[in-house]
Write a protein that holds these residues in place. Structure first.
Motif, mmCIF file in Angstrom:
data_model
loop_
_atom_site.group_PDB
_atom_site.id
_atom_site.type_symbol
_atom_site.label_atom_id
_atom_site.label_comp_id
_atom_site.label_asym_id
_atom_site.label_seq_id
_atom_site.Cartn_x
_atom_site.Cartn_y
_atom_site.Cartn_z
ATOM 1 N N ALA A 137 23.349 33.819 84.896
ATOM 2 C CA ALA A 137 23.709 33.327 83.559
ATOM 3 C C ALA A 137 25.214 33.446 83.323
ATOM 4 O O ALA A 137 25.845 32.524 82.778
ATOM 5 C CB ALA A 137 22.939 34.111 82.501
ATOM 6 N N ASP A 138 25.818 34.566 83.735
ATOM 7 C CA ASP A 138 27.262 34.725 83.579
ATOM 8 C C ASP A 138 28.024 33.697 84.396
ATOM 9 O O ASP A 138 29.049 33.164 83.949
ATOM 10 C CB ASP A 138 27.685 36.140 83.991
ATOM 11 N N GLU A 139 27.549 33.426 85.596
ATOM 12 C CA GLU A 139 28.222 32.455 86.457
ATOM 13 C C GLU A 139 28.082 31.036 85.911
ATOM 14 O O GLU A 139 29.019 30.230 86.022
ATOM 15 C CB GLU A 139 27.658 32.563 87.874
ATOM 16 N N ARG A 140 26.929 30.726 85.312
ATOM 17 C CA ARG A 140 26.772 29.404 84.691
ATOM 18 C C ARG A 140 27.719 29.241 83.515
ATOM 19 O O ARG A 140 28.306 28.164 83.319
ATOM 20 C CB ARG A 140 25.320 29.182 84.258
ATOM 21 N N ARG A 141 27.884 30.296 82.719
ATOM 22 C CA ARG A 141 28.845 30.234 81.613
ATOM 23 C C ARG A 141 30.268 30.073 82.148
ATOM 24 O O ARG A 141 31.077 29.327 81.579
ATOM 25 C CB ARG A 141 28.733 31.486 80.747
ATOM 26 N N ALA A 142 30.568 30.775 83.212
ATOM 27 C CA ALA A 142 31.895 30.646 83.830
ATOM 28 C C ALA A 142 32.116 29.229 84.341
ATOM 29 O O ALA A 142 33.210 28.658 84.198
ATOM 30 C CB ALA A 142 32.039 31.651 84.972
ATOM 31 N N ARG A 143 31.081 28.634 84.900
ATOM 32 C CA ARG A 143 31.185 27.263 85.410
ATOM 33 C C ARG A 143 31.445 26.276 84.269
ATOM 34 O O ARG A 143 32.269 25.354 84.398
ATOM 35 C CB ARG A 143 29.909 26.879 86.156
ATOM 36 N N ALA A 144 30.746 26.477 83.161
ATOM 37 C CA ALA A 144 30.976 25.619 81.997
ATOM 38 C C ALA A 144 32.418 25.746 81.505
ATOM 39 O O ALA A 144 33.045 24.753 81.107
ATOM 40 C CB ALA A 144 29.993 25.972 80.886
ATOM 41 N N GLY A 145 32.951 26.958 81.541
ATOM 42 C CA GLY A 145 34.340 27.156 81.152
ATOM 43 C C GLY A 145 35.306 26.464 82.088
ATOM 44 O O GLY A 145 36.321 25.898 81.655
ATOM 45 N N ALA A 165 33.326 34.807 87.282
ATOM 46 C CA ALA A 165 32.402 35.739 86.635
ATOM 47 C C ALA A 165 32.607 37.162 87.126
ATOM 48 O O ALA A 165 32.400 38.126 86.370
ATOM 49 C CB ALA A 165 30.962 35.295 86.879
#
Length: 316
Positions: free
Chosen positions: A299-307, A239
């Motif tokens: 929120a950005d880090e959670r999206r990065a984790r999902a990726g 992120a």
């Protein structure tokens, strides 16, 4: 040969197991090391897979790398009773073990077949080699398949001795001290032709650089951290834009192997392995800081984790 880092491996047969052992307390921990009670493990007639077969061995990450990534490498081992053994990534013909005429014992970690506990498969082969006369064939009996009958590596090896891996450019160590005939030399040349150039980056644990034929090299780094904690740390770095190793690099994803996570980076093929040590060392420092973070993911880090999760495969 080392297995592909981008291809799923079929699961080993899991419906059969070793028979229950008489005299074992059903409520006691199972002798296989799974962490389950005996009655819920081998005593039940069903042996669940051991997800981390090399857990407890010094250099667990390197055991995983030699099993899955590294074509030609060796490391000295010592048994609990002081005998010397040479661990090899792979042996001629995929043999699990051999004893040279000099008495030197070699154990090959890349078995052609395996059960749901690779440590027991290798321990079975090692136990047979320790009993075999010098120069005699090693007969461990059935290794893999429905389950090997011998001890686990953790029962046989000195667990205080560090694992010091030497990566080789070819399989010349197969014939060291051996008066090899033409057939053996031809087999060696054929095996050498299939090797991908591989090096371990010094001082960075199980960080292995490899250069396939093509435009990209790769860094495959077997990590010791628990997967969930490591994923959080990698998500923080992704992120913030700090997950790369430098210009021209790309975080390609990760795969799971024998219970550990192995992040992979694509690298420019024209840059030699030694030139990536500083960049990888700097990444290690960034990763350690991210591993120490205690705040919830943004929120950005959670999206990065999902990726990150979408780019993972499992070898074992």
């Amino acid at each position: 040969m080392a297995r592909s880092a981008t291809r799923k491996r079929p699961a080993a047969p899991s419906g059969a197991s070793s028979p229950a052992r008489p005299g074992v307390n059903p409520k006691a921990p199972c002798p296989c090391g799974s962490g389950r009670r005996y009655r819920h493990c081998h005593g039940s007639g069903y042996a669940p897979p051991v997800t981390r077969p090399f857990e407890g061995l010094p250099g667990e990450e390197h055991w995983v790398a030699l099993r899955e990534l590294v074509p030609a490498a060796t490391a000295p081992l010592r048994t609990a009773d002081g005998r010397e053994v040479t661990l090899a990534s792979v042996l001629p013909g995929g043999a699990p073990a051999l004893v040279r005429a000099s008495g030197e014992i070699l154990l090959g970690v890349q078995l052609q077949g395996s059960s749901d506990d690779v440590s027991r498969d290798l321990g079975t082969a090692l136990a047979a080699a320790l009993e075999a006369p010098a120069g005699a064939p090693v007969d461990p009996g059935p290794v893999g398949g429905a389950g090997s009958a011998g001890p686990r590596l953790q029962e046989l090896l000195d667990l205080t001795a560090p694992l010091e891996v030497t990566v080789h450019a070819d399989f010349g160590f197969w014939l060291e001290g051996v008066d090899a005939g033409a057939t053996a030399r031809a087999g060696l040349e054929q095996a050498n032709a299939a090797i991908l150039p591989t090096e371990v980056l010094p001082g960075l644990g199980a960080a292995y650089w490899v250069r396939p034929s093509g435009e990209r090299a790769h860094l495959r780094w077997v990590r010791p951290e628990p997967e969930e904690r490591l994923l959080d740390a990698l998500a923080r770095l992704r992120a913030s834009g700090d997950v790369l190793l430098g210009e021209g690099t790309r975080y390609a994803g990760a795969f799971r192997a024998h219970g550990l996570l192995v992040p992979v980076w694509d690298l420019p093929a024209g840059v030699p392995a030694a030139d990536w040590t500083d960049a990888a060392t700097a990444f290690q420092a960034r990763l350690e800081r991210a591993l120490g973070a205690t705040t919830p993911l943004t929120a950005d880090e959670r999206r990065a984790r999902a990726g990150l999760l979408s780019r993972q495969v499992t070898l074992r």
